[in-house]
Design an enzyme around this catalytic site. Structure first.
Site, short mmCIF file in Angstrom:
data_model
loop_
_atom_site.label_atom_id
_atom_site.label_comp_id
_atom_site.label_asym_id
_atom_site.label_seq_id
_atom_site.Cartn_x
_atom_site.Cartn_y
_atom_site.Cartn_z
N GLY A 102 25.42 -17.43 -20.21
CA GLY A 102 24.22 -16.76 -20.70
C GLY A 102 24.51 -15.58 -21.59
O GLY A 102 23.65 -15.14 -22.36
N ARG A 103 25.73 -15.02 -21.47
CA ARG A 103 26.08 -13.86 -22.28
C ARG A 103 27.46 -14.03 -22.91
O ARG A 103 28.05 -13.09 -23.40
CB ARG A 103 26.05 -12.60 -21.40
N LYS A 122 31.89 -11.80 -25.25
CA LYS A 122 30.89 -11.47 -24.23
C LYS A 122 29.98 -10.39 -24.82
O LYS A 122 30.44 -9.33 -25.22
CB LYS A 122 31.55 -10.95 -22.96
N ASP A 134 18.91 -11.34 -22.49
CA ASP A 134 19.01 -11.26 -23.96
C ASP A 134 20.39 -11.66 -24.49
O ASP A 134 20.58 -11.77 -25.70
CB ASP A 134 18.65 -9.86 -24.45
N GLY A 135 21.35 -11.86 -23.62
CA GLY A 135 22.67 -12.30 -24.07
C GLY A 135 23.58 -11.20 -24.58
O GLY A 135 24.71 -11.47 -24.97
N ARG A 192 37.23 -11.90 -24.75
CA ARG A 192 38.01 -12.27 -23.57
C ARG A 192 38.91 -13.46 -23.90
O ARG A 192 38.54 -14.32 -24.70
CB ARG A 192 37.08 -12.63 -22.41
N ARG A 199 35.05 -23.15 -14.70
CA ARG A 199 34.83 -22.56 -13.39
C ARG A 199 34.53 -23.64 -12.35
O ARG A 199 34.26 -24.79 -12.71
CB ARG A 199 33.64 -21.60 -13.44
N ASP A 269 30.22 -19.62 -9.66
CA ASP A 269 30.27 -19.65 -11.13
C ASP A 269 31.18 -18.55 -11.68
O ASP A 269 31.45 -18.51 -12.88
CB ASP A 269 28.87 -19.52 -11.73
N ASN A 270 31.67 -17.67 -10.80
CA ASN A 270 32.61 -16.62 -11.22
C ASN A 270 34.02 -16.91 -10.71
O ASN A 270 34.86 -16.00 -10.64
CB ASN A 270 32.16 -15.25 -10.69
#
Length: 521
Positions: A102-103, A122, A134-135, A192, A199, A269-270
């Site tokens: 999303g970001r 990111k 908003d990303g 990054r 993931r 998801d992390n």
């Protein structure tokens, strides 16, 4: 600026046919193409020369317009097509369905010296997975991510890396504490770097939808490009993959516990399939040794992701990955065998790690008992974890318990809390510790040298990060640079930086950004 581009992910896996950038459920696709939002006035705050070098870039490249434009999202590098990953996940133990980048926007894959890296921005704008967000990202969280990723690497903790930290020139509206008081902050973008950003949630998404064809595609792709040592086929291939992910995840958690790192948001998801630390949000290092501590305001009630719970959460997350891979294996028993071994293996690795922290080069049967007593002692009064273990290496074999206590007392936040009972407990433990190190065949100097390799002198304490953020908000990036240089050599004495070998100051105990953080970024 020359990058050796690979487009494996987008070439070999199914894309979302819809290229409009609007929030939606994406079916039977591993990613969606998306263009970063052009920043109005990008500027470089800091870049890692080492990360640039292993991507094949030079110091001159870092200072170029091409570098600024590419890694701020202002221009798209030739022969690349940026994309956002589609994945799902469990958040705080609850199934959240489709999540996705999303970001984050993946720019491309790069090959250098036979190693593959994925470059990801990111904070470069919304994607189809942004939902109501908003990303974008703000300066404070971007500084924390950039510094922490690099600090973790130099600590020897498996991690994503950070190539660059830039200002976008655009304001971003954020409600820091989710208390109805939003304010505009400076927007920022971090680049990054990781072998990939795949993931646990990438596999969970397709398993949850019973889209077994795409599940197999993404699993086969992951093994082919990132687990090339797996040579078997069929069910054995997927079991070998799960075994490898389980082991690297275990290794990562042992390192977290070694340095006192708390991730804060261990959602599935992390969790990277590479066993590297990913997604630096409301993280923190233990100041006083407190297994119940979590830095995340969202988790303050249930403390699911507290320091002492990280090994159990890693195992819980691996269960979810096992469930996702099950359709490719159709046999629970071998998966359960791997999972059942996790706790035993973790205890063994944890014990060896703690032996190293205590300077025990020769294993003894009663080490576990000595360690258990110590971890209880450390909680009787506020005791700084980093300072305690670092100074423990200064104890000499001939020291009395009283002399030994004097060596470590700098770690206590308030010496007045050391009442007679607590003192006697410490004296008893230090006497046992003295007897134990006298059984070692190594000299005090040799033992300290070994201990200093695993007990860092410097970690990125939250108050340090906050000081650099406060200065950067005023346009002063000198502290970002200073902390970056300090954290490149966390195990060295660095007398010029001695001021950072200190307990959390009183003003930081309850200050926002120093004691607790939200997921707001």
């Amino acid at each position: 600026m020359k990058l050796h581009i690979q487009n494996n992910f987008t070439t070999e896996l199914p894309a979302d046919p819809n290229e409009t950038n609007s929030p939606r459920q994406v079916q039977q696709a591993c990613f969606s193409y998306v263009v970063p939002k052009k920043p109005s006035n990008p500027s470089l705050i800091h870049a890692s020369v080492e990360v640039a070098n292993f991507l094949g870039l030079s110091q001159e490249d870092i200072l170029s317009e091409d570098f600024l434009n590419t890694f701020s999202g202002n221009t798209i590098y030739p022969e690349t097509k940026p994309y956002a990953l589609s994945y799902a996940g469990h958040q705080f133990g609850n199934w959240a369905g489709q999540l996705g980048d999303g970001r984050a926007i993946n720019l491309t894959e790069v090959m250098h010296n036979d190693k593959l890296y994925t470059l990801q921005l990111k904070g470069a704008g919304p994607t189809p997975y942004s939902r109501t967000a908003d990303g974008f990202a703000v300066l404070r969280s971007s500084i924390r991510e950039h510094l922490c990723a690099e600090a973790m690497h130099y600590l020897g903790v498996p991690t994503t890396r950070s190539l660059s930290l830039m200002l976008s020139g655009d304001p971003v509206l954020r409600d820091v504490l989710y208390n109805g008081n939003p304010a505009y902050e400076k927007g920022a973008i971090v680049c990054r770097v990781a072998p990939s950003f795949i993931r646990f949630g990438n596999f969970e998404l397709f398993a949850s939808r019973k889209d077994h064809a795409t599940l197999q595609l993404v699993t086969d792709y992951t093994i082919k490009h990132h687990f090339p040592d797996i040579k078997v086929e069929g069910i054995e291939k997927y079991l070998a993959f799960f075994q490898a992910v389980t082991q690297t995840t275990l290794d990562m958690i042992v390192h977290w516990q070694r340095v006192g790192f708390v991730h804060g948001v261990m959602n599935t998801d992390n969790m990277s399939i590479h066993g590297i630390t990913i997604d630096y949000g409301p993280y923190g290092w233990l100041e006083d040794y407190n297994p119940d501590w979590t830095p995340n305001t969202t988790d303050i009630q249930h403390k699911r992701y507290q320091f002492g719970n990280q090994p159990q959460i890693a195992l819980w997350n691996l269960y979810q990955l096992a469930n996702a891979l099950y359709p490719l294996i159709n046999d629970a028993k071998p998966l359960e065998t791997i999972l059942d071994a996790f706790s035993t293996d973790y205890q063994k690795e944890y014990l060896n790690m703690m032996r190293n922290k205590l300077g025990f080069m020769v294993k003894k049967d009663d080490d576990a008992f000595l360690i258990e007593i110590l971890t209880e002692l450390l909680q009787l009064v506020e005791t700084d974890m980093t300072i305690f273990f670092r100074n423990l290496g200064n104890i000499q074999k001939e020291d009395t318990p009283e002399v030994a206590l004097n060596t470590i007392k700098e770690a206590f936040y308030n010496e007045k809390d050391l009442n007679e009972t607590v003192l006697n407990n410490w004296y008893a433990w230090l006497e046992r510790y003295g007897n134990r190190i006298n059984e070692e065949p190594f000299s005090d100097v040799e033992r300290k040298e070994q201990m200093n390799k695993v007990n860092p002198k410097y970690v990125l304490r939250n108050y340090m990060a906050q000081l650099s953020i406060d200065a950067a908000d005023k346009g002063d990036y000198s502290l970002v640079n200073e902390l970056y240089e300090l954290l490149k050599k966390p195990y060295n004495e660095q007398p010029n930086y001695q001021k950072w070998f200190a307990k959390r100051p009183d003003w930081a105990r309850d200050k926002v950004g120093c004691s607790m953080l939200s997921c707001s970024s």
